[in-house]
Scaffold this motif. Structure first.
Motif, PDB file in Angstrom:
ATOM      1  N   TYR A  86       0.920  -1.590   0.498  1.00  0.00           N
ATOM      2  CA  TYR A  86       0.031  -0.164  -0.015  1.00  0.00           C
ATOM      3  C   TYR A  86       1.299   1.672   0.289  1.00  0.00           C
ATOM      4  CZ  TYR A  86      -3.613  -2.999   1.156  1.00  0.00           C
ATOM      5  OH  TYR A  86      -4.128  -4.369   1.316  1.00  0.00           O
ATOM      6  N   GLY A  87       1.930   1.071  -0.133  1.00  0.00           N
ATOM      7  CA  GLY A  87       3.083   2.832   0.381  1.00  0.00           C
ATOM      8  C   GLY A  87       4.138   2.526   0.844  1.00  0.00           C
ATOM      9  N   ARG A  90       2.659   5.699   3.293  1.00  0.00           N
ATOM     10  CA  ARG A  90       1.337   4.997   4.404  1.00  0.00           C
ATOM     11  C   ARG A  90       1.875   4.282   5.755  1.00  0.00           C
ATOM     12  NH1 ARG A  90      -3.851   2.071   2.483  1.00  0.00           N
ATOM     13  NH2 ARG A  90      -4.415   4.118   1.375  1.00  0.00           N
ATOM     14  N   SER A  91       2.623   3.209   5.435  1.00  0.00           N
ATOM     15  CA  SER A  91       3.550   2.391   6.566  1.00  0.00           C
ATOM     16  C   SER A  91       3.937   3.291   7.448  1.00  0.00           C
ATOM     17  CB  SER A  91       4.723   2.355   5.684  1.00  0.00           C
ATOM     18  OG  SER A  91       5.225   0.738   6.959  1.00  0.00           O
ATOM     19  N   MET A  92       5.054   4.477   6.904  1.00  0.00           N
ATOM     20  CA  MET A  92       5.527   4.971   8.055  1.00  0.00           C
ATOM     21  C   MET A  92       4.751   5.908   8.966  1.00  0.00           C
ATOM     22  SD  MET A  92       9.554   5.951   6.210  1.00  0.00           S
ATOM     23  CE  MET A  92       8.628   7.205   4.396  1.00  0.00           C
ATOM     24  N   LEU A 214       5.770  13.731   2.012  1.00  0.00           N
ATOM     25  CA  LEU A 214       6.904  12.346   1.628  1.00  0.00           C
ATOM     26  C   LEU A 214       6.107  11.887   0.500  1.00  0.00           C
ATOM     27  CD1 LEU A 214       8.350  10.624   4.685  1.00  0.00           C
ATOM     28  CD2 LEU A 214       8.919  12.451   3.105  1.00  0.00           C
ATOM     29  N   LYS A 215       6.820  11.737  -0.819  1.00  0.00           N
ATOM     30  CA  LYS A 215       6.644  11.568  -1.967  1.00  0.00           C
ATOM     31  C   LYS A 215       6.287   9.682  -1.946  1.00  0.00           C
ATOM     32  CE  LYS A 215       8.874  11.532  -6.670  1.00  0.00           C
ATOM     33  NZ  LYS A 215       9.910  11.354  -6.631  1.00  0.00           N
ATOM     34  N   GLU A 216       6.150   9.423  -2.503  1.00  0.00           N
ATOM     35  CA  GLU A 216       5.323   7.761  -2.419  1.00  0.00           C
ATOM     36  C   GLU A 216       6.854   7.192  -3.453  1.00  0.00           C
ATOM     37  OE1 GLU A 216       5.565   4.516  -1.809  1.00  0.00           O
ATOM     38  OE2 GLU A 216       3.667   5.268  -0.163  1.00  0.00           O
TER      39      GLU A 216
END
Length: 432
Positions: A86-87, A90-92, A214-216
């Protein structure tokens, strides 16, 4: 080792800002995590049974420290799957939110006097939440920073993961020094230890808002690949790589926690006062933090494999004589012991400056966050987080020096693992 690439100034600026954004959140995560180590001696008496001996209390508190590392594989699996599916962004964001919650919960922990035996269990529960959060942090941040780093300079830019990791330790140590200057040891033991955890929760909230911009880096194609973020995919088709990464991570993590965490307890046992040890650790950690980009640049020139082998050889040669012979011999001089500690940290920097990158370059994008995080968490849980508790147990049995022989053996294993690293990166060379 050059991997030159011409960047448009706007793209270059965006990539650098992404590094800064991810790194700042990483600093907060580790600051919150290491507050525990910096203030353990102040909350130990409040959260453990009064009839326990001092050594038993210390072993329990550091045992909880070690136990939190066993949540890291779970955190790395959970957040690694989110990061690969999912990216990374998102995890961070989720991991920093969990750290904010657990820090505030730590500040509210009931004492043994208030709830009896429930107190040490509450300590364990909240610490496990922090371990879950940090378990997800390392792999995703290492992956993200290696993917947005400028080609040909990945060692330099990726080294900022440990700049901020060491910075988190440094700030925790510095906060300890400041708190001791403003409050007496008795005041810290009578509730003052809660203040750092409140501060940690507040800065985690600030980091949450920074990470939202942040940029994915995960492409839609990679996120939709079969087996993306799958533990089965990792352990079935990439198991050799996984075991290799666990192999060199185990010794790297063990040395890291011996030199940057256990050394505080070790130096205190040499007869130095708490405040003096705080100054010594703060100075050494500051030098260690500043050294990371320099060693990252060196790795860009000589290669990851050469840096990893240098770490293994130098630490295997010097860690025993420095810790067992030289530090006790110069226990009357804080200056010399600090220099010895800095020397060990510089040897460690051959590993830490490229730690995340050398793992990320081993895994394909669709399982990279999971591979980096899970391999790191397994090695860390078994050998890294357990280091202070195992060292104290050896000391309790009267064989403290034997512990450092165990460290040397692990470094020899790390050397053989490092020799298996490819001379050129398997991934991340052209895929980002």
């Amino acid at each position: 080792m050059s991997d030159t690439h011409v960047y448009h100034p706007h793209e270059k600026r965006n990539r650098i800002m992404s590094i800064v954004g991810a790194a700042s959140g990483n600093l907060v995560e580790w600051f919150d995590f290491y507050i525990y180590a910096a203030f353990a001696i102040y909350f130990t008496h409040a959260l453990t049974a009064p009839d326990m001996s001092d050594s038993t209390k210390a072993i329990y508190v550091w045992g909880v420290f070690a136990a939190s590392f066993f949540m890291r594989p779970i955190g790395s699996w959970l957040f690694g799957r989110i990061g690969d599916k999912y990216g990374r962004k998102r995890s961070m964001i989720i991991s920093i939110s969990l750290m904010a919650v657990s820090s505030f919960l730590f500040a509210c922990l009931p004492t043994y006097e208030q709830v009896g035996m429930a107190a040490p269990f509450c300590l364990l529960a909240v610490r496990l939440l922090q371990g879950l959060s940090v378990g997800g942090e390392y792999g995703t941040v290492a992956t993200y920073m290696s993917e947005v780093a400028l080609k040909g300079q990945r060692g330099f830019y990726s080294s900022f993961q440990y700049v901020t990791l060491a910075g988190g330790q440094l700030l925790a140590s510095l906060l300890g020094v400041i708190m001791l200057a403003l409050m007496s040891k008795e005041e810290l033991m009578n509730g003052g230890w809660r203040i750092p955890f409140i501060i940690g929760g507040v800065v985690a909230i600030l980091s949450f808002f920074a990470r939202r911009h942040l940029k994915e880096t995960l492409s839609e194609n990679d996120s939709q690949k079969e087996g993306s973020g799958s533990l089965k995919e990792l352990l079935t088709n990439n198991w050799r790589t996984f075991l290799l990464v666990v192999g060199y991570t185990s010794a790297g993590s063990l040395c890291f926690y011996v030199i940057t965490v256990y050394s505080k307890t070790y130096i205190t046992s040499l007869g130095f006062e708490d405040r003096t040890v705080g100054y010594m650790m703060t100075i050494a950690l500051f030098v260690f933090m500043c050294a990371q980009p320099l060693f990252g640049m060196l790795a860009d020139r000589i290669g990851r494999r050469a840096s990893m082998m240098t770490f293994s050889i130098t630490c295997a040669i010097f860690i025993y004589p420095v810790m067992v012979i030289l530090m006790p011999q110069f226990s009357g001089s804080a200056f010399i012991v600090t220099l010895l500690l800095i020397f060990l940290m510089l040897m460690l920097s051959f590993y830490t400056s490229i730690s995340g990158l050398v793992k990320a370059e081993m895994f394909p994008p669709h399982i990279r966050a999971l591979g980096v995080g899970f391999a790191y968490a397994v090695g860390n849980a078994i050998f890294g987080g357990s280091a202070p508790a195992v060292a104290l147990k050896f000391k309790d049995l009267g064989h403290e020096n034997t512990f450092f022989i165990y460290v040397v053996v692990m470094l020899i294993i790390c050397l053989f693992c490092s020799m298996q690293l490819p001379k050129q990166p398997k991934y991340l060379h052209h895929d980002v």
